[in-house]
Design a protein around this motif. Structure first.
Motif, mmCIF file in Angstrom:
data_model
loop_
_atom_site.group_PDB
_atom_site.id
_atom_site.type_symbol
_atom_site.label_atom_id
_atom_site.label_comp_id
_atom_site.label_asym_id
_atom_site.label_seq_id
_atom_site.Cartn_x
_atom_site.Cartn_y
_atom_site.Cartn_z
ATOM 1 N N SER A 114 -47.353 -22.550 -12.013
ATOM 2 C CA SER A 114 -47.225 -22.824 -10.580
ATOM 3 C C SER A 114 -47.144 -24.324 -10.313
ATOM 4 N N ALA A 115 -47.845 -25.133 -11.100
ATOM 5 C CA ALA A 115 -47.787 -26.585 -10.894
ATOM 6 C C ALA A 115 -46.383 -27.111 -11.153
ATOM 7 N N LEU A 116 -45.769 -26.700 -12.240
ATOM 8 C CA LEU A 116 -44.414 -27.166 -12.535
ATOM 9 C C LEU A 116 -43.423 -26.657 -11.490
ATOM 10 N N ALA A 117 -43.588 -25.421 -11.052
ATOM 11 C CA ALA A 117 -42.710 -24.881 -10.006
ATOM 12 C C ALA A 117 -42.872 -25.657 -8.699
ATOM 13 N N LEU A 118 -44.097 -26.022 -8.383
ATOM 14 C CA LEU A 118 -44.331 -26.798 -7.163
ATOM 15 C C LEU A 118 -43.713 -28.188 -7.258
ATOM 16 N N VAL A 119 -43.772 -28.803 -8.422
ATOM 17 C CA VAL A 119 -43.122 -30.106 -8.596
ATOM 18 C C VAL A 119 -41.617 -29.962 -8.381
ATOM 19 N N ALA A 120 -41.034 -28.959 -8.998
ATOM 20 C CA ALA A 120 -39.578 -28.763 -8.908
ATOM 21 C C ALA A 120 -39.119 -28.442 -7.495
ATOM 22 N N THR A 121 -39.923 -27.714 -6.731
ATOM 23 C CA THR A 121 -39.504 -27.344 -5.379
ATOM 24 C C THR A 121 -39.912 -28.357 -4.316
#
Length: 172
Positions: free
Chosen positions: A130-137
């Protein structure tokens, strides 16, 4: 003839959130925490082995329990983040990881430590995905996204390096 675009027209791009760099700091610290924990445990294995009276054959399970749960659930964690909401899954991962870390630190037996480390790995998967997805979005501009992912990765690397130092200090 050039056509000006009104800031309220549907073709205008959304403005990035002004606190996105603070959010990156929080997300990066979560990544740092995951890698820091992994490294500290590796350095502390001999102390854990003697304190919990583990055999040499049981010692690798301290690391393996977490690693198998993390690796096995990482894709599912990303899928859950997409369906349930990235912020919600991030928060659940953060809280679960903290509770599982406390349980691992207080484990009275090797079996309790193995179980806590497996739970910790499951919540680490939720947290990392979720952290990486939040960075990307969060970072929609390609230049900012590249910079944000570089900072995110650097914080993770710092966690791995810092873990060796802290693990040595804690075992002394």
């Amino acid at each position: 003839m050039s056509r000006s675009v009104s800031p309220h027209s549907p073709t205008s791009l959304p403005q990035p959130h002004p606190k996105r760099w603070w959010a990156l700091g929080v997300l990066g610290l979560a990544q740092l925490m995951i890698l820091l924990d992994s490294t500290i445990v590796n350095v502390a294995l001999p102390s854990l082995q003697s304190e919990l009276h583990m055999s040499d054959g049981d010692r690798p399970w301290v690391v393996t329990a977490c690693t198998v749960a993390f690796g096995g659930l990482l894709l599912l964690a990303g899928r859950l983040a997409d369906h349930l909401g990235r912020k919600r899954v991030f928060t659940a991962g953060l809280l679960g990881f903290a509770v599982a870390s406390a349980a691992a630190g207080a484990a009275p037996t090797a079996q309790a430590l193995f179980a806590a480390r497996a739970v910790q790995g499951a919540f680490a998967a939720l947290l990392a995905a979720s952290a990486l997805a939040l960075v990307a979005t969060t970072f929609t501009d390609p230049r900012e996204r590249r910079r944000a992912i570089a900072v995110f990765g650097a914080l993770g690397g710092a966690g791995a390096s810092l873990g060796v130092v802290l693990g040595g200090a804690l075992t002394q």
